[in-house]
Design an enzyme around this catalytic site. Structure first.
Site, PDB file in Angstrom:
ATOM      1  N   ASN A 144      -2.376   2.201   6.126  1.00  0.00           N
ATOM      2  CA  ASN A 144      -1.585   1.022   5.763  1.00  0.00           C
ATOM      3  C   ASN A 144      -1.476   0.124   6.976  1.00  0.00           C
ATOM      4  OD1 ASN A 144      -1.128   2.090   3.253  1.00  0.00           O
ATOM      5  ND2 ASN A 144       1.039   2.532   3.572  1.00  0.00           N
ATOM      6  N   GLY A 145      -1.500  -1.184   6.757  1.00  0.00           N
ATOM      7  CA  GLY A 145      -1.355  -2.117   7.858  1.00  0.00           C
ATOM      8  C   GLY A 145      -2.559  -3.015   8.003  1.00  0.00           C
ATOM      9  N   HIS A 169      15.820 -37.911  -5.105  1.00  0.00           N
ATOM     10  CA  HIS A 169      14.904 -38.110  -3.982  1.00  0.00           C
ATOM     11  C   HIS A 169      13.507 -37.586  -4.299  1.00  0.00           C
ATOM     12  CE1 HIS A 169      18.013 -39.530  -1.203  1.00  0.00           C
ATOM     13  NE2 HIS A 169      18.806 -38.650  -1.815  1.00  0.00           N
ATOM     14  N   GLU A 202       8.837 -14.737 -10.166  1.00  0.00           N
ATOM     15  CA  GLU A 202       8.123 -13.563  -9.683  1.00  0.00           C
ATOM     16  C   GLU A 202       7.782 -12.569 -10.781  1.00  0.00           C
ATOM     17  OE1 GLU A 202      10.234 -11.262  -6.738  1.00  0.00           O
ATOM     18  OE2 GLU A 202      12.141 -11.478  -7.780  1.00  0.00           O
ATOM     19  N   CYS A 258       0.841  -1.189   0.000  1.00  0.00           N
ATOM     20  CA  CYS A 258       0.000   0.000   0.000  1.00  0.00           C
ATOM     21  C   CYS A 258       0.882   1.247   0.000  1.00  0.00           C
ATOM     22  CB  CYS A 258      -0.953   0.057   1.183  1.00  0.00           C
ATOM     23  SG  CYS A 258      -2.065  -1.341   1.325  1.00  0.00           S
ATOM     24  N   ARG A 296       4.953  -0.499  -4.968  1.00  0.00           N
ATOM     25  CA  ARG A 296       4.634  -1.174  -3.710  1.00  0.00           C
ATOM     26  C   ARG A 296       3.506  -2.183  -3.877  1.00  0.00           C
ATOM     27  NH1 ARG A 296       6.692   1.416   0.844  1.00  0.00           N
ATOM     28  NH2 ARG A 296       5.008   0.663   2.151  1.00  0.00           N
ATOM     29  N   LYS A 307       6.748  -4.338  -3.319  1.00  0.00           N
ATOM     30  CA  LYS A 307       8.177  -4.140  -3.077  1.00  0.00           C
ATOM     31  C   LYS A 307       8.537  -4.393  -1.622  1.00  0.00           C
ATOM     32  CE  LYS A 307      12.355  -2.816  -4.091  1.00  0.00           C
ATOM     33  NZ  LYS A 307      13.198  -3.748  -4.863  1.00  0.00           N
ATOM     34  N   GLU A 334      17.953 -17.876  -5.797  1.00  0.00           N
ATOM     35  CA  GLU A 334      17.655 -16.519  -6.238  1.00  0.00           C
ATOM     36  C   GLU A 334      17.301 -16.489  -7.720  1.00  0.00           C
ATOM     37  OE1 GLU A 334      17.134 -12.334  -6.163  1.00  0.00           O
ATOM     38  OE2 GLU A 334      16.953 -13.979  -4.711  1.00  0.00           O
ATOM     39  N   TRP A 379      -3.752  -2.172  -1.264  1.00  0.00           N
ATOM     40  CA  TRP A 379      -3.527  -3.604  -1.505  1.00  0.00           C
ATOM     41  C   TRP A 379      -4.572  -4.339  -0.670  1.00  0.00           C
ATOM     42  CZ3 TRP A 379       0.320  -6.547  -4.112  1.00  0.00           C
ATOM     43  CH2 TRP A 379       0.350  -7.903  -3.802  1.00  0.00           C
TER      44      TRP A 379
END
Length: 612
Positions: A102-103, A508, A492, A2, A27, A607, A485, A76
């Site tokens: 936000n949160g 395995h 992504e 957000c 973000r 982000k 990585e 978001w």
């Protein structure tokens, strides 16, 4: 996650709000909105589902909304689906209070029930609307002003939040409150700005205040006053941001990600130069003393995402050079499993933003248990930077693309430098080897630049596999950490299913997934493990896999096994991740470009993950 912006001054607010929100798109968000007040007139709220350009079109890029005081938000979705109704800002029933948030408010259902009993109604599914109406309840019940109402609400709300609030009876002011979610305040002349991240306001000012946990601020035109949770006025230190506004622009590159890939040589060199002086590593700025380093009996590295992958590399390097046992923990797991902690453990928290929610919680858990903490962060003044006992600042500069590149590379360099210095102080690295390692680490920026000169070959190969369904990365030791990585970069931003495996684990279970045409990328930079990994690649090739090899110059025998090979310059094998990751960053980038995807803002990702 957000984004929040706010402005109060003597110019029209809406264009500034929209401009600031555009700088926070990285973000992640699904809707956006602004609220603007023109003096004592009723505030105007405009919201839109989808991209910010829809909101810009509804407001004629802000020109149609009159007023010099306002707040804005990119949402978001957490509580409630993406929709115009759930978009911020939210208002109290009578428009007395308007806020963005936000949160996550963890006890929102309990608070909602109590507010409904007091006659409040709700038109969204968000937890934010509960906060708005709780503030409204307190300001009407006690009639002691915004600071009092916010402080009372903060003591009732459980969870994380950054709140920006407009009060109808205080039309020339914006109030903010914070707990765990990031928030900065900037001043320039007769204007004041708020934002959840630096890029939103860097165009207007580089002088900012960081509002602390459980603190409140009152903004006027070019003024700010801070209060603690007890309503007492407090003073804050002004911080000058050294990034320039041009860093938030693409500078001729098609995407921020490719720009930031090309910025890695400078970012790595700057980070080296920050602690290497006259052929020696100087950690005085970090704050760790030689005595503290000698007392460490274990290092616990805690991080998320790419920063966690840095930790996996660091585990190999630190254990080999400094002979200190290292554990690498996912922050989201560490904080919930009641870990065994010793006062002589050093907990290293790695985070680009310094605001990652799980990493911040892990830091606080470590401190509660009396452990020494070290943050490796990129943002000066961030929560982790402020709360850790010691800080190693990486000098990646501003990173906009969601998929990290240069921040990851500077975190690697920081971990190498710590490993080398720890080894010297603890007597496991000789003076001669120390000098050789430092000489070699200085060559890494130039070698990264050399890899970037050959990016067209990777672009050609990436285009061939843009329609792949599955990609597997394999390696051993540090090569396995590199594979982690590389796999993350692929999945992504290209949305291709991608996995990284320790090559020895193929038999395995994983090898059952290999079929004709599946791309397998083998990473082979560790000479002691080279032949072992080659044999694993031969195995998957015999089952139909198409092989790409990533190795150092000189290992030309790999051509007999691979269908396509990328070579990187030779370096001390402890530092191989810094070079090998670059072709894998390019691979993920060019596959995404070939698919026509939004490289810098991949779906469902943000982000900085500032909520659980």
């Amino acid at each position: 996650m957000c984004g929040i912006v706010g402005f109060i001054g003597n110019t029209q607010a809406a264009p500034i709000l929209l401009d600031g929100l555009s700088k926070l798109e990285y973000r992640g968000y699904d809707s956006a909105g602004i609220a603007v007040r023109d003096g004592e007139k009723e505030a105007k709220i405009i919201k839109a589902k989808g991209r910010l350009k829809i909101l810009a079109e509804k407001t004629d890029n802000g020109k149609a909304v009159i007023g010099d005081c306002g707040i804005g938000h990119t949402r978001w979705a957490t509580h409630g689906e993406p929709s115009e109704e759930n978009a911020h800002p939210h208002a109290s029933d009578d428009g007395n209070i308007i806020a963005v948030h936000n949160g996550i408010i963890e006890n929102y259902l309990e608070l909602k029930e109590k507010l409904m009993k007091r006659g409040y109604s709700f038109c969204s599914q968000t937890d934010t609307e509960i906060a708005v109406k709780l503030i409204d309840y307190y300001i009407k019940k006690y009639n002691e002003g915004p600071v009092d109402a916010l402080a009372r609400a903060m003591t009732r709300i459980r969870g994380s939040y950054a709140l920006a609030v407009l009060f109808k009876d205080y039309p020339e002011e914006i109030y903010v409150a914070r707990k765990d979610s990031p928030m900065i305040i900037g001043l320039s002349g007769d204007a004041s700005y708020i934002a959840s991240d630096v890029p939103a306001i860097l165009k207007y000012t580089n002088k900012v205040y960081y509002i602390g946990n459980m603190e409140i601020a009152k903004l006027g035109k070019g003024t700010v006053t801070f209060y603690n949770i007890d309503r007492e006025e407090i003073t804050k230190e002004l911080t000058e941001i050294m990034w320039d506004a041009e860093a938030a622009e693409k500078g001729g590159y098609e995407h921020f990600m490719i720009k930031e890939i090309h910025e890695q040589p400078k970012a790595v060199q700057d980070t080296i130069n920050s602690v290497v002086k006259d052929g020696k590593i100087d950690l005085s700025g970090v704050g760790l003393t030689d005595e503290e380093i000698r007392k460490i009996n274990q290092i616990i590295i805690v991080a998320c995402g790419s920063a966690y992958h840095v930790g996996v590399v660091a585990q190999y390097v630190i254990e080999d050079l400094a002979r200190i046992p290292v554990r690498v923990e996912l922050a989201s797991e560490f904080r919930y499993r009641n870990p065994l902690l010793d006062p002589n453990n050093l907990v290293v928290i790695i985070s680009q933003s310094g605001e990652t929610a799980d990493s911040l919680a892990a830091l606080r858990l470590a401190k509660e248990n009396g452990l020494k903490t070290l943050g490796i962060v990129n943002v000066v003044g961030s929560s982790i930077a402020r709360e850790a006992d010691n800080v190693f600042y990486t000098l990646a500069g501003m990173e906009i693309a969601v998929a990290t590149t240069k921040a990851y590379s500077t975190q690697l360099i920081a971990s190498y430098l710590l490993a080398i210095q720890f080894g010297l102080i603890r007597g496991t690295v000789t003076e001669e080897y120390y000098a050789a390692l430092l000489e070699e680490i200085q060559t890494i920026p130039e070698k990264i630049a050399k890899i970037l000169e050959d990016k067209e070959r990777i672009q050609w190969f990436a285009a061939k596999f843009a329609n792949a369904r599955d990609v597997f990365f394999i390696g051993r030791g540090i090569d396995y950490a590199i594979s982690l990585e590389g796999s993350l970069k692929m999945k992504e931003i290209s949305y291709i299913h991608s996995e990284a495996y320790a090559a020895g684990e193929l038999k395995h279970g994983t090898i059952s997934l290999i079929e004709d045409g599946v791309l397998v990328i083998g990473v082979l930079t560790q000479s002691a493990l080279y032949e072992k990994t080659v044999s694993n690649m031969v195995e998957v090739k015999s089952r139909g896999a198409y092989l790409m090899g990533l190795t150092t110059y000189g290992n030309y025998s790999i051509e007999d096994t691979n269908d396509f090979t990328v070579y990187i310059p030779r370096t001390d094998e402890h530092f191989a991740a810094s070079l090998a990751v670059v072709p894998l960053q390019l691979m993920g980038y060019y596959v995404s470009v070939a698919k026509g995807l939004d490289v810098d803002k991949p779906r469902n990702l943000a982000k900085s993950v500032t909520v659980e």
